[in-house]
Design a protein around this motif. Structure first.
Motif, mmCIF file in Angstrom:
data_model
loop_
_atom_site.group_PDB
_atom_site.id
_atom_site.type_symbol
_atom_site.label_atom_id
_atom_site.label_comp_id
_atom_site.label_asym_id
_atom_site.label_seq_id
_atom_site.Cartn_x
_atom_site.Cartn_y
_atom_site.Cartn_z
ATOM 1 N N GLY A 45 -3.768 5.215 -17.053
ATOM 2 C CA GLY A 45 -3.497 4.549 -15.782
ATOM 3 C C GLY A 45 -2.740 3.244 -15.965
ATOM 4 O O GLY A 45 -2.163 2.713 -15.021
ATOM 5 N N LYS A 98 1.911 2.095 -20.297
ATOM 6 C CA LYS A 98 1.154 3.270 -19.844
ATOM 7 C C LYS A 98 0.485 4.058 -20.962
ATOM 8 O O LYS A 98 -0.475 4.766 -20.729
ATOM 9 C CB LYS A 98 2.079 4.198 -19.048
ATOM 10 N N GLY A 152 0.048 -1.680 -7.649
ATOM 11 C CA GLY A 152 -0.175 -1.104 -8.971
ATOM 12 C C GLY A 152 -1.438 -1.665 -9.609
ATOM 13 O O GLY A 152 -1.884 -2.758 -9.284
ATOM 14 N N ASP A 153 -1.995 -0.896 -10.512
ATOM 15 C CA ASP A 153 -3.170 -1.314 -11.258
ATOM 16 C C ASP A 153 -2.871 -1.009 -12.724
ATOM 17 O O ASP A 153 -2.782 0.162 -13.091
ATOM 18 C CB ASP A 153 -4.390 -0.521 -10.768
ATOM 19 N N PRO A 154 -2.612 -1.988 -13.572
ATOM 20 C CA PRO A 154 -2.955 -3.412 -13.490
ATOM 21 C C PRO A 154 -1.830 -4.374 -13.104
ATOM 22 O O PRO A 154 -1.916 -5.558 -13.455
ATOM 23 C CB PRO A 154 -3.438 -3.706 -14.906
ATOM 24 N N GLU A 155 -0.828 -3.962 -12.348
ATOM 25 C CA GLU A 155 0.183 -4.933 -11.900
ATOM 26 C C GLU A 155 -0.432 -5.987 -10.979
ATOM 27 O O GLU A 155 -0.081 -7.170 -11.036
ATOM 28 C CB GLU A 155 1.319 -4.220 -11.141
ATOM 29 N N ARG A 173 1.150 1.726 -2.724
ATOM 30 C CA ARG A 173 -0.017 0.848 -2.891
ATOM 31 C C ARG A 173 0.296 -0.134 -4.009
ATOM 32 O O ARG A 173 1.298 0.011 -4.698
ATOM 33 C CB ARG A 173 -1.218 1.699 -3.307
ATOM 34 N N ASN A 201 5.223 4.542 -5.436
ATOM 35 C CA ASN A 201 3.814 4.496 -5.094
ATOM 36 C C ASN A 201 3.714 3.737 -3.783
ATOM 37 O O ASN A 201 4.587 2.924 -3.459
ATOM 38 C CB ASN A 201 3.018 3.788 -6.193
ATOM 39 N N ASP A 230 4.314 -2.521 -16.975
ATOM 40 C CA ASP A 230 3.048 -1.909 -17.365
ATOM 41 C C ASP A 230 3.212 -1.307 -18.763
ATOM 42 O O ASP A 230 4.340 -1.171 -19.262
ATOM 43 C CB ASP A 230 2.708 -0.816 -16.338
ATOM 44 N N TYR A 284 5.782 0.410 -4.089
ATOM 45 C CA TYR A 284 5.832 0.136 -5.535
ATOM 46 C C TYR A 284 6.736 1.176 -6.170
ATOM 47 O O TYR A 284 6.291 2.250 -6.518
ATOM 48 C CB TYR A 284 4.403 0.151 -6.059
#
Ligand code: AMP
Ligand code: GLY
Length: 431
Positions: free
Chosen positions: A233, A221, A296-299, A294, A292, A219, A276
């Protein structure tokens, strides 16, 4: 099967897009979704329906589930997980994908995670957990002020202050623990030594006793090129990264996941969902910075652009504890996602601005434009948040995928649009 997806970001559009390709999915809802989710169709050509219920409105979601009876509910964001949406849906007899409230603590409490890692030998930073400012500051001094000061709870991805000297570290402790800059999330803090190295995102799909590791992703960041600007994010991702060979990835995954799975088994934590770990590759080995619980965003955008398997089938197997013996299959080559954000992001940003060129961009080879902060007004797509689009492309390698993604970015226009022009460049510089 009827599937309900919770959330409204780029991650959720990617989840909906991929679930819609599954032959077993006959109906898809997204609560609340965005303009992109509402434009998708299932394989049977049924339109995806956005449902106007916030993803943390547990009462409203349960009411909807009782009425429409989804066969599977897929949770995108962290907040509903921390609120116990999985427990509530299970109690009501629904199959839902994501960790239950206890398991979601890996993300919702950094103190829980840090203590767990130390108890079970998961490689992490040297750290301490504190509720008392004096003790926290003493530990910061012990680290020479080079530390990461973190609010224990969820803080919209903002509760981490990186410090390089003692005055900054002491101020950070005061900011979170005393002045409560992140509210109740900061009633406890974790202080970690500052680690130096290349940061990668790992993802593993878990079913309570097995974990299937994804390829690596990275990512970006910070808001601006060359990792300048404010923390966001996430401004873009690519996968795979060149920093770990397949063998090294497997070794890193094992070093983290084996003790993590053993610890979960020992403590009776039933983690079914996506783990994550944010990992720093340091000269002395991989270290987990945080977990995490959940996608990832934007993974997610780059992972699902590469995933060949049926996502509905995989998430169902994860929710039902049936991942043993399964393998994940990925498109060869690479994927790149460039986030286009509104003016002002990560601060406050305008909404309701028309977005032009989406169709043209979406027709370019290998390109999929995932929506994040978008809405439909009079059947036109307008901006509706900070991160607006995740312009994603697959290609032969990172350079090829990146050229395609930026060609698509160039075709899209909205007032004040900003994006980083260096997504994936660390991979290219690596040679
Ligand atoms: P987190 O939310 O814990 O991932 O922290 C946000 C970002 O801060 C991470 O993505 C890292 O870039 C950075 N970070 C967190 N912990 C550390 C650490 N111990 N050393 C260096 N950087 C860190
Ligand atoms: N990509 C950062 C996050 O999802 O937390």
């Amino acid at each position: 099967m009827k599937v309900l997806v919770l959330g409204s970001g780029g991650r959720e559009h990617a989840l909906v897009w991929k679930l819609a390709q599954s032959p077993s999915v006959s109906q898809l809802w997204c609560a609340p979704g965005n303009a992109g989710t509402a434009l998708e169709r299932t394989r049977a050509n049924t339109p995806v329906v956005n449902v106007d219920i916030a993803s943390d409105n547990l009462v409203g979601l349960l009411e909807f589930a009782r009425r429409e009876k989804p066969d599977l509910t897929v949770v995108g964001p962290d907040n509903p997980l921390a609120l116990g949406v999985v427990d509530r849906f299970q109690e009501a007899g629904f199959t839902i994908w994501g960790p239950n409230q206890r398991a979601a603590q890996f993300e919702s409490s950094k103190a829980f995670s840090q203590d767990f890692m130390e108890r079970h030998g998961v490689p992490t930073a040297r750290a301490g957990t504190f509720g008392d400012a004096g003790a926290a500051k003493a530990f910061c001094r012990e680290l020479g002020g080079r530390c990461a000061v973190k609010a224990d709870g969820l803080a919209l991805g903002k509760g981490v202050l990186l410090c390089h000297d003692v005055p900054a570290a002491e101020a950070a402790v005061d900011e979170i623990l005393v002045q409560k800059a992140f509210g109740a999330a900061g009633s406890r803090i974790v202080v970690q030594e500052l680690l130096v190295g290349m940061e990668v995102s790992l993802h593993a799909l878990c079913d309570g006793s097995h974990a299937l590791l994804f390829p690596t992703a990275q990512d970006h960041k910070r808001a601006l090129d060359n990792d300048q600007g404010l923390n966001t994010g996430g401004m873009g991702t690519y996968s795979p990264t060149p920093f770990l060979s397949n063998e090294q990835l497997e070794a890193v995954g094992k070093a983290i996941l084996d003790p993590w799975l053993a610890g979960c088994a020992k403590e009776g934590i039933d983690f079914r969902g996506l783990l994550y770990p944010g990992v720093m590759l340091t000269p002395s080995g991989p270290r987990v910075l945080e977990f995490n619980a959940r996608f990832g965003d934007p993974e997610t955008q780059v992972y699902l652009a590469r995933l060949e398997d049926d996502l509905a089938d995989l998430l169902m197997a994860s929710a039902q504890g049936r991942l043993a013996g399964r393998r994940l299959h990925w498109k060869a080559g690479a994927a790149v996602c460039v986030v286009m954000a509104s003016a002002g992001y990560p601060g406050s940003s305008p909404k309701g601005l028309p977005i032009h060129g989406l169709d043209e961009a979406g027709r370019l080879p290998g390109v999929k434009v995932f929506h994040a902060g978008t809405a439909l007004r009079d059947r036109r797509v307008v901006t509706n948040g900070g991160r607006v689009l995740g312009v994603t492309a697959t290609g032969l390698d990172v350079a090829d995928a990146r050229a395609k993604a930026y060609a698509a970015v160039a075709a899209i226009r909205f007032d004040g649009a900003q994006w980083r022009s260096d997504i994936g460049s660390k991979a290219l510089n690596q040679g």
